[in-house]
Each structure stands twice: as C-alpha cells, then as structure tokens.
Write a protein that holds these residues in place. Structure first.
Motif, PDB file in Angstrom:
ATOM      1  N   SER A  67       0.834  -1.210   0.000  1.00 32.78           N
ATOM      2  CA  SER A  67       0.000   0.000   0.000  1.00 32.78           C
ATOM      3  C   SER A  67       0.863   1.252   0.000  1.00 32.78           C
ATOM      4  O   SER A  67       0.597   2.214  -0.737  1.00 32.78           O
ATOM      5  N   ASN A  68       1.896   1.246   0.828  1.00 31.25           N
ATOM      6  CA  ASN A  68       2.811   2.398   0.854  1.00 31.25           C
ATOM      7  C   ASN A  68       3.502   2.584  -0.492  1.00 31.25           C
ATOM      8  O   ASN A  68       3.650   3.712  -0.981  1.00 31.25           O
ATOM      9  N   GLY A  69       3.922   1.466  -1.095  1.00 34.77           N
ATOM     10  CA  GLY A  69       4.578   1.551  -2.393  1.00 34.77           C
ATOM     11  C   GLY A  69       3.653   2.074  -3.468  1.00 34.77           C
ATOM     12  O   GLY A  69       4.040   2.928  -4.283  1.00 34.77           O
ATOM     13  N   LEU A  70       2.423   1.588  -3.497  1.00 34.05           N
ATOM     14  CA  LEU A  70       1.456   2.047  -4.491  1.00 34.05           C
ATOM     15  C   LEU A  70       1.121   3.522  -4.299  1.00 34.05           C
ATOM     16  O   LEU A  70       0.968   4.273  -5.261  1.00 34.05           O
ATOM     17  N   ARG A  71       1.019   3.940  -3.042  1.00 33.54           N
ATOM     18  CA  ARG A  71       0.729   5.361  -2.793  1.00 33.54           C
ATOM     19  C   ARG A  71       1.858   6.241  -3.315  1.00 33.54           C
ATOM     20  O   ARG A  71       1.611   7.298  -3.906  1.00 33.54           O
ATOM     21  N   ARG A  72       3.102   5.803  -3.107  1.00 33.54           N
ATOM     22  CA  ARG A  72       4.245   6.586  -3.599  1.00 33.54           C
ATOM     23  C   ARG A  72       4.303   6.580  -5.125  1.00 33.54           C
ATOM     24  O   ARG A  72       4.910   7.460  -5.729  1.00 33.54           O
ATOM     25  N   MET A  73       3.676   5.598  -5.752  1.00 29.86           N
ATOM     26  CA  MET A  73       3.620   5.549  -7.208  1.00 29.86           C
ATOM     27  C   MET A  73       2.450   6.361  -7.748  1.00 29.86           C
ATOM     28  O   MET A  73       2.217   6.385  -8.956  1.00 29.86           O
ATOM     29  N   GLY A  74       1.702   7.001  -6.855  1.00 29.02           N
ATOM     30  CA  GLY A  74       0.636   7.891  -7.292  1.00 29.02           C
ATOM     31  C   GLY A  74      -0.755   7.310  -7.274  1.00 29.02           C
ATOM     32  O   GLY A  74      -1.712   7.972  -7.698  1.00 29.02           O
ATOM     33  N   VAL A  75      -0.931   6.061  -6.790  1.00 31.84           N
ATOM     34  CA  VAL A  75      -2.269   5.459  -6.745  1.00 31.84           C
ATOM     35  C   VAL A  75      -3.090   6.144  -5.665  1.00 31.84           C
ATOM     36  O   VAL A  75      -2.668   6.259  -4.513  1.00 31.84           O
ATOM     37  N   GLN A  76      -4.279   6.589  -6.041  1.00 32.37           N
ATOM     38  CA  GLN A  76      -5.153   7.302  -5.121  1.00 32.37           C
ATOM     39  C   GLN A  76      -6.497   6.597  -5.019  1.00 32.37           C
ATOM     40  O   GLN A  76      -6.772   5.629  -5.738  1.00 32.37           O
ATOM     41  N   ARG A  77      -7.313   7.102  -4.140  1.00 26.74           N
ATOM     42  CA  ARG A  77      -8.667   6.580  -3.956  1.00 26.74           C
ATOM     43  C   ARG A  77      -9.409   6.555  -5.302  1.00 26.74           C
ATOM     44  O   ARG A  77      -9.407   7.541  -6.037  1.00 26.74           O
ATOM     45  N   GLY A  78     -10.002   5.433  -5.610  1.00 24.80           N
ATOM     46  CA  GLY A  78     -10.773   5.297  -6.840  1.00 24.80           C
ATOM     47  C   GLY A  78      -9.979   4.862  -8.049  1.00 24.80           C
ATOM     48  O   GLY A  78     -10.563   4.485  -9.073  1.00 24.80           O
ATOM     49  N   ASP A  79      -8.641   4.920  -7.986  1.00 25.83           N
ATOM     50  CA  ASP A  79      -7.818   4.437  -9.110  1.00 25.83           C
ATOM     51  C   ASP A  79      -7.949   2.928  -9.238  1.00 25.83           C
ATOM     52  O   ASP A  79      -8.190   2.204  -8.270  1.00 25.83           O
ATOM     53  N   ARG A  80      -7.742   2.427 -10.464  1.00 22.89           N
ATOM     54  CA  ARG A  80      -7.838   1.003 -10.702  1.00 22.89           C
ATOM     55  C   ARG A  80      -6.446   0.374 -10.764  1.00 22.89           C
ATOM     56  O   ARG A  80      -5.531   0.912 -11.412  1.00 22.89           O
ATOM     57  N   VAL A  81      -6.312  -0.775 -10.106  1.00 27.12           N
ATOM     58  CA  VAL A  81      -5.079  -1.546 -10.105  1.00 27.12           C
ATOM     59  C   VAL A  81      -5.409  -2.952 -10.571  1.00 27.12           C
ATOM     60  O   VAL A  81      -6.207  -3.654  -9.935  1.00 27.12           O
ATOM     61  N   ALA A  82      -4.820  -3.375 -11.679  1.00 26.56           N
ATOM     62  CA  ALA A  82      -5.095  -4.695 -12.244  1.00 26.56           C
ATOM     63  C   ALA A  82      -4.209  -5.732 -11.583  1.00 26.56           C
ATOM     64  O   ALA A  82      -3.021  -5.498 -11.329  1.00 26.56           O
ATOM     65  N   ILE A  83      -4.777  -6.913 -11.310  1.00 26.13           N
ATOM     66  CA  ILE A  83      -4.057  -8.006 -10.670  1.00 26.13           C
ATOM     67  C   ILE A  83      -4.156  -9.231 -11.562  1.00 26.13           C
ATOM     68  O   ILE A  83      -5.198  -9.889 -11.618  1.00 26.13           O
ATOM     69  N   ALA A  84      -3.080  -9.509 -12.300  1.00 24.95           N
ATOM     70  CA  ALA A  84      -3.045 -10.656 -13.220  1.00 24.95           C
ATOM     71  C   ALA A  84      -2.124 -11.720 -12.636  1.00 24.95           C
ATOM     72  O   ALA A  84      -1.038 -11.987 -13.152  1.00 24.95           O
ATOM     73  N   VAL A  98      -4.697  -2.908  -2.137  1.00 25.32           N
ATOM     74  CA  VAL A  98      -5.488  -1.979  -2.958  1.00 25.32           C
ATOM     75  C   VAL A  98      -6.745  -1.553  -2.217  1.00 25.32           C
ATOM     76  O   VAL A  98      -7.112  -0.365  -2.217  1.00 25.32           O
ATOM     77  N   TYR A  99      -7.429  -2.502  -1.563  1.00 26.94           N
ATOM     78  CA  TYR A  99      -8.653  -2.150  -0.835  1.00 26.94           C
ATOM     79  C   TYR A  99      -8.381  -1.126   0.252  1.00 26.94           C
ATOM     80  O   TYR A  99      -9.152  -0.184   0.434  1.00 26.94           O
ATOM     81  N   GLN A 100      -7.281  -1.307   1.016  1.00 24.60           N
ATOM     82  CA  GLN A 100      -7.058  -0.389   2.123  1.00 24.60           C
ATOM     83  C   GLN A 100      -6.557   0.979   1.654  1.00 24.60           C
ATOM     84  O   GLN A 100      -6.560   1.937   2.416  1.00 24.60           O
ATOM     85  N   LEU A 101      -6.198   1.081   0.378  1.00 24.93           N
ATOM     86  CA  LEU A 101      -5.892   2.385  -0.218  1.00 24.93           C
ATOM     87  C   LEU A 101      -7.159   3.143  -0.618  1.00 24.93           C
ATOM     88  O   LEU A 101      -7.105   4.334  -0.929  1.00 24.93           O
ATOM     89  N   GLY A 102      -8.291   2.431  -0.660  1.00 29.37           N
ATOM     90  CA  GLY A 102      -9.501   3.026  -1.207  1.00 29.37           C
ATOM     91  C   GLY A 102      -9.540   2.964  -2.722  1.00 29.37           C
ATOM     92  O   GLY A 102     -10.410   3.565  -3.359  1.00 29.37           O
ATOM     93  N   ALA A 103      -8.583   2.237  -3.306  1.00 27.54           N
ATOM     94  CA  ALA A 103      -8.552   2.058  -4.761  1.00 27.54           C
ATOM     95  C   ALA A 103      -9.393   0.843  -5.146  1.00 27.54           C
ATOM     96  O   ALA A 103     -10.012   0.198  -4.295  1.00 27.54           O
ATOM     97  N   ILE A 104      -9.412   0.517  -6.430  1.00 24.28           N
ATOM     98  CA  ILE A 104     -10.293  -0.518  -6.962  1.00 24.28           C
ATOM     99  C   ILE A 104      -9.455  -1.593  -7.661  1.00 24.28           C
ATOM    100  O   ILE A 104      -8.624  -1.275  -8.514  1.00 24.28           O
ATOM    101  N   THR A 105      -9.675  -2.851  -7.312  1.00 22.92           N
ATOM    102  CA  THR A 105      -8.967  -3.941  -7.982  1.00 22.92           C
ATOM    103  C   THR A 105      -9.651  -4.300  -9.296  1.00 22.92           C
ATOM    104  O   THR A 105     -10.874  -4.210  -9.430  1.00 22.92           O
TER     105      THR A 105
END
Length: 567
Positions: A67-84, A98-105
């Motif tokens: 979560s910390n890494g994704l936040r530093r990469m600019g992921v914000q609430r509502g952004d989509r992160v794909a998990i393949a 991703v969920y605890q960031l408020g983002a969307i998987t």
C-alpha cells in the motif's frame, strides 16, 4: 432431516456497517491480538512444489508495504489496479493492499488472451498492473499499448519493463493508515465474461462481500467449523475464485490452500489429501474432469472433504450423483452472476436437496421469476430470474452491484426495483428453482417449439461416450449438437476404440436422443469436436459455435451464377 429453510429465510436480517473495508474485515482485524495474528491465512505451493505458510500477521505486513509503495507511485482513492496473478500469496497481498488504499482492484485471469487483457486494461484505465511469469507473455505486451498504465510490477520476473516486487516491498514501511471507506464505496471492477459478446465491467462495493456470505456459509454446510480448510479450483482472477474462495476464507479467518502446480487431477487430489481440505469450491466442468480422470479417488486418497459448493454453471443431477457416489460428498449447487453473487442454492444439512434443481433463494435475497411482460410467473412456468434490490424485510441487499463500468448505472444502485439476470428458470410449488438456460441462447424450432439448449444438453450428457455437449440452432430451424467424446481411461490423447468412428458415434447419439427427447429436440446434425470453446470461467462460448455454424452454412450455399450479359 428437518427442513429449516423457512425459519432461516424469514428471520434473516442484514447487518452492514456504514464504515466498512474488505481489507479490514479480511486481514487487519485478524492482527488485533497476537493469537489471531498467528492464525494461518494461506498454505501456498509454487510451480516447483515448494511450500510455505502465511499467517495473517505476514499478510498484513506485506499488504501495508505494498500500500505504501502504491501510494508513492501515485495510486489514489478510486484508481484502478489490475491483478493478473495466479493462486499465490502475492495476489492476496495485492487485493488487501489496494482495498485499504480506497482504490479498486481489476482481477484478470492469467489465461486471458492478449487482446482481451489489453481491452480490459484500456477500458478500466488501470494505473498499475501486477503480473508474474504465468501471464507475463500476454500482459506485458498489452500493457505497452496502454498509455494510461503507469507501471507494471513483476513478481519473480527478470524484465526491464517491470518494477521488481521484491525491490518495491523492501523499501516500504510496514505500517499503513487504512483509507476510510463506506460499505457502498466501489472496491472491485469485475469483468463479466460474455458467452455471446464482449465482457462488461461490473462495479462491486466493499459491502458486496457481506452480501455474498450467506450463500458461502450455506453452500459450504454452515462454514466455518473450527478445523475447516478451504480450497477453490478457480483462479482468484475471476468472480468464482474470488468470492467463493479467497475473500470468504480470509473473512472467516480460516486457512486457504493456494497452489500454482496442481494442474492434473492426480495433483489436485494429492493437494486435498496433503492439507486435509474440508471445503472445496468448484465449477461443474472441473468437477467432471476430476471424476473422469480419477474415478477411485475416495479409495486412493485419504480425503477429509465435508462440503463442496459447485457454481459458475448449472450442475446436472447425474454429475451431482457421481460426486456423492465417488467422493462421498453431496455437492451444493450455487447460482449467481458477476452482478450479484450466490443468491440461490442448496444447503444439504439445512433443507432437502432436489437433484437437478438450482435450490432455493439464500437468506437475505428476494428472488422471483418474471414473465416477458414483467409480471410474476406462476409456478411451473419458465420465466426470467429477477432479483430485488431489497430483501423481504425491506432492507437493501448488499450483494447487488453498484452498476456497470462506464454505464449510466455506474457508481449508483441498480435502477428500478428488480435486477434482470437474463437467465431463465421455473419455480416449483415448494420454491425450488429449475434452470432453463440463458434468454439469448433460446431459439425457435420446427412446429412453433422453443429449444432451451441447457435442457437438451442435460439429457445428452447421459449418453455413453459423451464428455460434453453444446446445442445451437442449425440448418432449417433444426437442432445442431457439438459434442466432445469421452476419452479412454486416464490417457487424454487416446480415444476409446470401442466407440468407433465419429460418424457411428453421431448416429448412436441421435438414437439415444430419440429415446429420451421429443422429436423437435433431437439433433438433426451432430459434429464431434476435440473440445468446446470455453470462457475462462468454464462456460461454453455459444457465440463461437453459432459463428462456426453460420460459416458452414455459407460454404454450403451454391455459388451465384454470373449475371447474363446485356443484350
């Protein structure tokens, strides 16, 4: 057995907290005490058979780092992160992070072709994609063609196009302040695999997890018991594996078995034996494949199965009987869609099962059958399955999706009172639903009759030598059957010589159909195939078969004569 259905259904009440996050319910709360933090979350095996155990404490720490890494990469609430990713611990970490960031998987199956991956990455406008070697060859080229995608995070990948998972995780702090979310905030963008058209994005809320739980508890014979261990045969990149495997196991704090190497039926049964799996979740095609390949599994392996949920497509009575006979477990069928999970099904210890039926609506869900005019269908009449936005108590059903991605309903509750599923069924006098296929698959036949493919297929699967079958419209309003012949023994490369050639087999199938079906349902044409075209969720791609039939029809048309010269 006492039928407890009415008491369970009429007294059920939803309790959905206003503030709710899947990551908190499935991970963080299990770290509140040292005893819970040591609970086993995952038993994992990699492609080489190497094993490891993940506790909730470890899962929580890695999720915080990501979560910390994704936040530093600019992921914000509502952004989509794909998990393949396949069934591996890092996939569970990614979902929680991703969920605890408020983002969307955006879950993606590792078996999707490159063009489909690209379409979903583009449509979802995913900012990040996580991938490992199982899907890198399709995901990374697709990612290169998606300008809005900022970064690919690679696990066990040596590729200059990806950011190393190990490097990213190692640089981050293990503490993270979870972003507050409500139960109605979007959490998952799940693409509904279409059998007759392109996939459509379905937006699911954090609260949809709670809406799914009554069906999981009931179909797994009142899961969990203290020693329960869960395994699903489906990828976590689809709705079945995610909502019937990963998320409910974590929610209830029970161990889940994750394996990337159990690719053969024998390996699956070895896995079930090794971890003494008590609860399994499968799709009908996977269950049939296991039983066909290892018919003596109950004697060859020391299994501990106490419950099995089967969903994703209809479970016919013959397959259910085989499962009970050969594995000693009566499977509970479950019915749901990407839009609303596990709303109808069985629970063999709480109410009687009726082989071949879909079961009854699970507590908390108000389900009915509607006529084409939108009126309630009388018992015994085939109509469309519809689901109300509210339960019988008048409370909102949290299982229903928020809306379609980019659609007019996206981000808002389903418009109107009823959600139309597009599936057909009838209800008997005792409230059991009986599946009758998809509206889009039904077609007219000779004599004004209507052919429901699922009904015909269920009968033809009982013909000796048939492994699978699909029904589509053929020439001149006739029925066409595409059939896969059963393989001999355990050798998937050798056909049973006793079955003879395909022409004779087709004649035998039609003879069997004449004995068990009305004349207008008997296939006029039978074509043997090595395999049916399937979606990644294990359902037949009927549009591909219809297109194949249309192409064959065009080739059969006589060539048009050239126009006569002008006088």
């Amino acid at each position: 057995m006492e039928d407890q259905y009415q008491a369970l259904y009429t007294t059920f009440r939803w309790w959905v907290p206003q503030r709710f996050n899947i990551a908190d319910a499935c991970c963080r709360r299990w770290t509140a005490t040292s005893a819970d933090a040591r609970r086993i979350a995952l038993y994992a095996e990699n492609m080489h058979g190497e094993r490891e155990v993940w506790t909730f404490a470890r899962l929580h720490e890695y999720a915080n780092r990501l979560s910390n890494g994704l936040r530093r990469m600019g992921v914000q609430r509502g952004d989509r992160v794909a998990i393949a990713l396949p069934q591996r611990p890092e996939a569970a970490v990614a979902h929680i992070a991703v969920y605890q960031l408020g983002a969307i998987t955006v879950p993606l199956s590792t078996r999707l072709p490159g063009d489909v991956v690209e379409q979903r990455l583009r449509d979802s406008e995913s900012r990040i994609v996580l991938v490992d070697g199982m899907a890198a060859d399709t995901v990374l080229p697709a990612a290169d063609r998606c300008p809005l995608l900022r970064q690919a995070i690679g696990i066990d990948l040596d590729d200059e196009r990806v950011l190393s998972w190990r490097t990213l995780i190692a640089r981050q702090e293990s503490v993270f302040d979870m972003h507050p979310t409500s139960a109605n905030d979007p959490a998952i963008l799940l693409y509904k695999t279409g059998t007759t058209g392109p996939a459509r994005g379905v937006v699911l809320s954090h609260g949809s997890l709670i809406g799914n739980l009554p069906g999981v508890v009931a179909s797994q014979d009142w899961f969990p018991e203290p020693t329960d261990v869960l395994w699903t045969g489906s990828e976590w990149g689809g709705g079945h594996g995610l909502f019937d495997g990963l998320l409910p196991a974590l929610y209830f704090g029970q161990p889940l078995v994750a394996s990337r190497h159990a690719s053969t039926p024998e390996q699956v049964f070895e896995l079930l034996e090794r971890y003494q799996v008590t609860n399994a979740s499968l799709q009908p095609a996977a269950l049939r494949g296991l039983l066909d390949a290892v018919p003596d599994a109950a004697t060859r392996y020391k299994l501990s199965l106490r419950a099995m949920a089967v969903g994703g497509s209809h479970l016919d009575a013959a397959l259910a009987a085989r499962c009970e006979r050969e594995l000693g477990v009566t499977p509970n069928e479950t019915y749901g869609q990407a839009e609303v999970r596990a709303i109808i099904g069985h629970s063999r210890h709480k109410w009687p099962t009726r082989p071949g039926s879909m079961g009854r609506p699970y507590p908390g869900h108000q389900v009915a059958i509607a006529t084409p005019q939108g009126h309630p269908a009388p018992p015994g009449t085939v109509g469309e399955i519809v689901v109300n936005r509210y339960d019988i108590q008048g409370h909102a059903d949290p299982a229903l999706f928020l809306g379609y991605w980019r659609g007019e309903e996206a981000g808002r509750p389903v418009s109107g009172t009823w959600h139309h599923t597009g599936d057909l069924a009838r209800v008997d006098e005792d409230g059991y639903f009986w599946y009758a296929g998809r509206i889009e698959d039904v077609f007219p036949a000779d004599g004004g009759h209507t052919v429901v493919p699922d009904e015909v297929e269920a009968v033809l699967r009982g013909c000796p030598g048939v492994e699978d079958v699909a029904i589509v419209p053929g020439r001149a309003s006739k029925v066409k059957a595409y059939v896969v012949r059963r393989r001999a023994g355990r050798d998937a490369t050798e056909l049973d010589a006793a079955q003879g050639d395909d022409d004779r087999f087709a004649r035998e199938l039609r003879d069997y159909a004449r004995q068990h079906l009305p004349a207008w349902q008997v296939p006029a044409d039978v074509e043997v195939m090595p395999a049916l075209p399937m979606t990644v969720n294990g359902t037949v791609r009927r549009m591909a078969l219809r297109f194949r039939e249309e192409e064959s029809a065009r080739k059969r048309l006589p060539a048009q004569a050239p126009p006569a010269p002008a006088p």
